[in-house]
Structure formats: structure tokens, C-alpha cells
Scaffold this motif. Structure first.
Motif, short mmCIF file in Angstrom:
data_model
loop_
_atom_site.label_atom_id
_atom_site.label_comp_id
_atom_site.label_asym_id
_atom_site.label_seq_id
_atom_site.Cartn_x
_atom_site.Cartn_y
_atom_site.Cartn_z
N VAL A 1 0.83 -1.38 0.11
CA VAL A 1 -0.01 -0.02 0.01
C VAL A 1 0.80 1.20 -0.17
O VAL A 1 1.92 1.21 0.94
CB VAL A 1 -0.96 0.03 1.16
N VAL A 2 0.88 2.00 -1.06
CA VAL A 2 1.86 3.11 -1.05
C VAL A 2 1.12 4.50 -0.75
O VAL A 2 1.85 5.34 -0.36
CB VAL A 2 2.51 3.30 -2.49
N LEU B 1 -1.76 0.98 -4.73
CA LEU B 1 -1.14 -0.08 -4.35
C LEU B 1 -0.06 -0.30 -5.48
O LEU B 1 -0.10 0.00 -6.57
CB LEU B 1 -2.21 -1.24 -4.67
N GLU B 2 0.92 -1.02 -4.88
CA GLU B 2 1.87 -1.20 -5.80
C GLU B 2 2.46 -2.71 -5.90
O GLU B 2 2.47 -3.58 -4.72
CB GLU B 2 3.38 -0.51 -5.51
N ASN B 3 2.56 -3.34 -7.00
CA ASN B 3 3.25 -4.63 -7.08
C ASN B 3 4.52 -4.55 -7.29
O ASN B 3 5.15 -4.29 -8.33
CB ASN B 3 2.59 -5.43 -8.28
N TRP C 1 -3.52 -5.29 -12.07
CA TRP C 1 -2.27 -5.11 -12.84
C TRP C 1 -2.12 -5.12 -14.22
O TRP C 1 -1.11 -5.07 -14.73
CB TRP C 1 -1.36 -6.21 -12.20
N ASN C 2 -3.14 -5.17 -14.97
CA ASN C 2 -3.29 -5.01 -16.34
C ASN C 2 -2.32 -3.75 -16.90
O ASN C 2 -1.72 -3.88 -18.05
CB ASN C 2 -4.42 -5.08 -17.17
N VAL D 1 1.26 -0.19 -10.68
CA VAL D 1 0.83 0.48 -9.78
C VAL D 1 -0.69 0.67 -10.13
O VAL D 1 -1.02 0.69 -11.24
CB VAL D 1 1.61 1.98 -9.81
N PHE D 2 -1.51 0.32 -9.36
CA PHE D 2 -2.76 0.50 -9.11
C PHE D 2 -3.52 1.24 -8.38
O PHE D 2 -3.19 1.31 -6.82
CB PHE D 2 -3.49 -0.86 -9.13
N THR D 3 -4.58 2.19 -8.81
CA THR D 3 -5.10 3.08 -7.96
C THR D 3 -6.65 2.68 -7.80
O THR D 3 -7.35 2.32 -8.78
CB THR D 3 -5.38 4.33 -8.65
N TYR D 4 -7.21 2.31 -6.65
CA TYR D 4 -8.45 1.78 -6.32
C TYR D 4 -9.13 3.18 -5.62
O TYR D 4 -8.60 3.86 -4.95
CB TYR D 4 -8.43 0.88 -5.34
#
Ligand SMILES: [Zn+2]
Length: 635
Positions: free
Chosen positions: A550-551, A565-567, A596-597, A601-604
Motif C-alpha cells: 500500500v503506497v 497499491l504497488e506490485n 495489474w493489467n 501501480v494500481f489506484t483503487y
């Protein structure tokens, strides 16, 4: 869609500019979701992971006559092999396995120093501990004429006078003998007068559409890969011995007493165990044997099996019961008191695996207590005496092998994760049921993940696809990691219902056939409706590690909360996000792997207008996240 004219124009502009592709800094596809590089589908194996319209496999039927002499510990055998060439190829020669040559002093194995397979409490030693064994092939004949044969350690090539045409069948005879080792590479052997006999007769190698002859020799870590067919086996042994084997006993009137036959006929209709040989009878020849001296010949027949094993001992106890018409049997020595519960464990295993995955297809399921640390053959397993939990675990594990690889016949010389791993995965669910309500039973499904840190060591861990003979830590690579893989696929990616349905489809479709990894991957996608190439790449072909973080947690400009979120690792997985609101309410949000498509980095966008106090990834700690310090953030 793009009009084709525009595409053509763009292409010609590229070429007119004269630049090479490299000069334009192209991007290769490094997406974790790119297609897995698999062999092409064919008329033999479809793109949906099923046998194709031209699928074939060879058939082998054996008639074996064997004599076991307990004074010399020697077995003499004669076998007639009926071989059916269902392949589209003419075969100039056949390959056989001579697995007893693993014990030959001049063989490959005698010169190796292989790491033993160390389980928590026991070790499988793949050597023969210096025993000077090996099989002597006395004759290979067809229609009384010798066939040229060449022995190369644990394999033998049998040359044919003319190639065996597609669709043709043939019969030939092999005569052989060997002395039984005490530790036959951890898979067979003897302890005093108790014999556990397996990997014992010359066996046909698999000829298939993928690799032709699968003539990899038996070195130790890769168990066996054999064709399906029938067996008619006669075993001659002194009359004081009780014999049990793969297949149905054909001549009970010759080898059992009237009382034993009467008890057996009750056992096959009884859900409650019946003693066929009770403690006070074990070893008493007058009470347990129809004749007092000389030899007896026990004859067994089996069909749709890929191997044949047997066990013999003079003082065995024998319990039997039935589940759904299947005879379930345990044989054990009088001192193995804990084995009195083994019949209950056996019934639960066969019932559980049958009800959950695929009905047990054979007439009996039998286990024998003895020196082998745990080994499986069709209808027959070898299990040592152990503590109650270990006994249930090993007994159920060896029975689980009736599904993988006895029913679903994958290649154990290459892919132990497809039998040991799939089986270990099933065993945990079964053990949780057997020990339900105990600390052991209620925590056993956490065991695979608990083993992650100590075994998934960066730089040392090997991918699942590594050949078993090259694996340093088979306990992890063949058993525990693939079990964890399926557990996470079931519980975190597909969900139990969707996974169980697809896994059953795999078992049903490939029962009594020879699937390879691509067949498994394809049918799991086909049936579940989810592309899983990303998952198999990370878990089977690499040692990718997971680090989800969680960033950022901030107010979203459109209202609600923005959670970034970051993978950070090289493995992708879905996630569970636990949101704790200021008022103490908790919401758990499952996030799909597709997040992650668009990159790591993914923002929810959490649209709830309640104030957020904290967020946490993977709150149940179900994933092997290597850095949990970055999994949560408070506001
Ligand atoms: Zn196993």
C-alpha cells in the motif's frame, strides 16, 4: 478497429523512413499476462486441454509367473508381454525399464550422491545402501526365438526382427531374476520376512505423441511412467506367507481358509471393519493357512492399471471393510498396535477422495505396514508405522496417489509436482476433515504457507518444472510448493467451487490417460473460463516472489478515498484489501488480478464517503508476501 488502409499506410511510412526495428526502440512483451510459451495443440491434444480426435496411447498386458524364495530372498520371473501399437508409427524396437538395476553396483545410481528426500520426520534414501543388487535378464524371446536386446543400466532396448506396424500387436516373453534388497531405493524392499515388492519386473516404457519413447532411466527421484493395461500375475511362495497385491485374488479357495473367505465375504458388505486375521491368529499357521507346508500359488488379476506390486509376510494381521462396494484392507505386523486405526483412516481417505474429486475405480484399496517410508502402486500402498497424525498423513497420501498418478497417468520422471504436489494439496483437505476439531486438523491447511520462508530461499529455490533428479529440495519443489500453488489458486484466484469443478474436469478427462503440463494448464483455463498463464508462469516455471504494497491513501478528488497499491515483486496475484473506517466499521474488498493489467501501480477508488482510518493488504496473511511491513497504511 483500425481501417486496414491506415495500417498499410503506417507500415509503408515505417519502411520508407528506413530505420531498422531496433532503431525505433521497440518494446518486447514483458507483461506478466503474456501468453505462456506452450507446445502447439495437435490432432492428439486439443487447445482446450483434452485428448484430440486422433489421441492414442499404447496398451500393454502382462502375464507374469513369479517365485519368491525367502531362504535366498530371490525372485525368479517369467512374463509374457502383449504389446498393442496404437500409434501411427512403425516401431523398430521397444524400450523396457529394468528398475531393479538401480541397485546394480555398476549402475549410475551407485556412483551418485543424491540428496535424500527429507520430510519433517523421515528421510527417503534413493540409494540401495550398498546392496549389490540388479536384475539378470536370462532371455527375451518371441515365438521361441531370441530377440536381440541391449541393457543400458536401468533400461533395455528390445530390437524387433521387423518393425511393429501401426495398429499391430505382438507378444514376447522375458525371463529374469533378482535378489530383493533391504532398501530398494526407498520404494521397495524387505524387513526380516516381510517383503514389499515393487519396481520388480521388466516394464514397458511409455511411447507417446510428445516424446516418442520415454526411456529415462530410474535414478531415484523420478518414480515411474508406465502404460495402462491388464495384469495376470501368479506368485508362488511358501504356504506360511500371506500375500496381497494389485488386483483381485483369483483363487481364494487355494490360498485362504474357509473361515477367512467367510469373513472376507462379510467385509465386502460391511462398513464396519472385520478382522480377517486377528491379533491372536497372526503368525499361527494352523489357524491362518489352508495347508501346513510346501508352496502356494496366489493368482491376481487387474485391469486399467499402470503397474503391479505385492507384499508378503508370514505373521500379518488383516483388517477389511467396504465403502460403496470397494474392499478396503490393511495388513500389519502384530507389534504395529497403532495400525488398528489404519482401517478407519483408509476408509475415510478412499471415501473422501472419491466424494470430493473422482470415484475410486478399482475393486480394492489396500495398505501394508512395513519398512518402506511410504510408496504407492495401483490398489496397493506401503506405509510405515508412525505417530497417529503421521500415520494418517502418510497412509492418506499414498492412497491419494491412486488419483495422481495411478488414475491420471502423468509423467513422474519429469513432473513430480503433478502427482506429489496435486496429491499433497488434496491430502490437506482430507486431513483437515479427519482431524476436524483438533488443533492439528484445524491448522493443517496453513502448513504449506508456513513452510514458505524456510524453503523458498532466493538463489537456492528451483522452479517446479526442474527435473526431479536435479532437484535439491524435493520436499518443497515436488510436494509443498505445488500444494500451496493449488491451494492459492483454489482459495484466492478461482474460488473453491470454480476450482473444484475445473480440477474434477481435469481428472475425469485424463483418467487412464497421459496428460502433460500443457494439457493441465489448458483444461483449467477452458473449464474455469479464466486465463491462468500468468499464474503457471510464476508458480511452475519461475521462482517469482510476491510483494504487494500500500503506497498511498488519500482523499479522492471525486469524493471517497484513493488507495494506491504497488506490485513490487515479480509475481502477480489478486489481493484482498481490508478497509477500517473511523467509526470502526470494516470492509473487505477482493481485488482481481486484472488490477495489474496497466502496470505495477494500481489506484483503487473507494467511493464510500465514510472516513477511512487504515487499509491493509492480505489481512488473513494467506499469500506468501515476502515483505509485510508495506502491507498496511494508517491515515
Ligand atoms: Zn507421494
Amino acid at each position: 478497429m483500425i481501417p486496414s488502409k491506415v495500417v498499410l499506410l503506417a507500415a509503408s511510412v515505417t519502411y520508407l523512413a528506413g530505420g531498422s526495428l531496433e532503431a525505433q526502440n521497440p518494446r518486447s512483451d514483458s507483461s506478466p499476462f503474456r501468453a505462456l510459451d506452450m507446445r502447439a495443440a495437435s490432432v492428439y491434444r486439443t487447445a482446450s486441454g483434452r485428448p484430440g480426435h486422433a489421441y492414442w496411447q499404447q496398451r500393454v498386458d502382462y502375464t507374469i509367473e513369479a517365485q519368491l524364495d525367502p531362504t535366498t530372498h530371490r525372485i525368479n520371473g517369467t512374463e509374457v508381454v502383449h504389446y498393442v501399437n496404437n500409434s501411427p508409427d512403425a516401431l523398430p524396437y521397444l524400450w523396457m525399464h529394468l528398475d531393479q538395476n538401480i541397485c546394480s553396483p555398476t549402475g549410475v545410481n551407485a556412483k551418485l550422491d543424491q540428496p535424500p528426500l527429507v520430510f519433517l520426520g523421515s528421510a527417503f534414501d534413493f540409494s540401495c545402501q550398498g546392496f549389490p543388487g540388479g536384475v539378470t535378464v536370462e532371455a527375451v524371446e518371441m515365438a521361441d526365438r531370441p530377440l536381440t536386446h541391449s541393457v543400458f543400466g536401468a533400461t533395455m532396448r528390445v530390437d524387433l526382427p521387423q518393425p511393429l506396424a501401426p495398429g499391430a500387436e505382438m507378444e514376447f516373453e522375458v525371463q529374469w531374476h533378482f535378489t530383493i534388497p533391504t532398501n530398494g531405493a526407498a520404494r521397495m524392499g524387505r524387513d526380516g520376512s516381510l517383503y514389499e515388492i515393487a519396481q520388480w519386473y521388466p516394464r514397458m516404457a511409455v511411447y507417446d505423441d510428445l516424446r516418442g519413447w520415454n526411456n529415462e532411466p530410474y535414478i531415484g527421484a523420478g518414480e515411474f511412467y508406465l502404460e495402462y493395461g491388464s495384469f495376470d500375475v501368479s506368485i508362488t511362495i511358501p504356504s506360511e506367507f500371506i500375500v496381497t497385491a494389485t488386483g483381485t485374488l483369483q483363487n481364494p479357495g487355494d490360498v485362504l481358509t474357509d473361515r477367512q473367505r467367510e469373513r472376507l465375504s462379510r467385509a465386502i458388505r460391511s462398513a464396519a471393519p472385520i478382522e480377517i486375521i486377528a491379533l491372536e491368529e497372526a503368525g499361527d499357521v494352523d489357524q491362518t493357512r489352508p495347508v501346513g507346508s510346501g508352496n502356494l500359488t496366489w493368482r491376481f488379476a487387474a485391469d486399467s492399471v499402470r503397474d503391479f506390486a505385492f507384499a508378503a509376510g508370514p505373521d500379518l494381521r488383516w483388517d477389511a471393510a467396504s465403502w460403496d462396494g470397494i474392499l478396503i484392507q490393511t495388513f500389519y505386523r502384530p507389534e504395529a498396535i497403532r495400525w488398528e486405526e489404519a482401517i478407519d483412516m483408509s476408509i475415510q481417505s478412499i471415501r473422501h477422495f472419491s466424494e470430493k474429486w473422482y470415484r475410486y475405480p478399482y475393486p480394492h484399496a489396500t495398505t501394508v505396514e512395513g519398512p518402506v517410508e511410504g510408496m504407492e502402486y495401483p490398489m496397493l500402498t506401503f506405509v510405515p508405522d508412525a505417530s497417529r497424525e503421521d500415520l494418517q498423513w502418510v497412509l492418506s497420501h499414498e492412497f491419494g496417489h491412486e488419483w495422481f498418478p495411478m488414475i491420471v497417468g502423468s509423467n513422474e520422471r519429469f513432473y513430480p509436482w503433478m502427482d506429489e504436489g496435486f496429491n499433497t494439496f488434496m491430502d490437506r483437505i482430507g486431513a483437515a476433515e479427519y482431524f476436524e476439531g483438533t488443533v492439528y486438523g484445524d491448522t493443517i491447511e496453513n502448513h504449506a504457507l508456513n513452510l514458505y520462508e524456510a524453503n523458498a530461499i532466493p538463489g537456492q529455490e528451483q522452479p517446479l518444472i526442474t527435473r526431479p533428479v536435479e532437484v535439491e529440495n524435493l520436499f518443497w519443489t515436488a510436494y509443498q510448493k505445488p500444494a500451496l500453488m493449488l491451494q492459492l489458486l483454489r482459495n484466492r484466484v478461482l474460488g473453491p467451487e470454480r476450482f473444484d469443478d475445473a480440477f474434477r474436469e481435469y481428472i475425469k478427462t485424463w483418467a487412464f490417460k497421459h496428460p502433460d503440463p500443457a494439457d493441465f494448464f489448458r483444461i483449467m483455463r477452458d473449464r474455469s473460463g479464466m486465463d491462468l498463464d500468468w499464474f503457471w508462469r510464476d508458480w511452475v516455471y519461475t521462482t517469482a516472489r510476491l510483494d504487494q504494497a500500500v503506497v498511498e491513501v488519500s482523499t479522492h478528488p471525486d469524493g471517497g478515498t484513493r488507495i494506491v497499491l504497488e506490485n513490487r515483486g515479480d509475481m502477480v496475484m489478486p489481493a484482498e484489501l481490508k478497509v477500517t473506517f473511523s467509526n470502526g466499521n470494516i470492509q473487505t474488498i477482493p481485488l482481481p488480478v486484472e488490477m495489474w493489467n496497466q502496470g505495477p501501480v494500481f489506484t483503487y477508488h473507494l467511493t464510500s464517503l465514510q472516513a477511512v482510518r487504515s487499509v491493509e493488504l492480505d489481512p488473513d496473511q494467506a499469500l506468501p508476501d515476502i515483505d509485510r511491513t508495506n502491507n498496511s497504511k494508517d491515515i
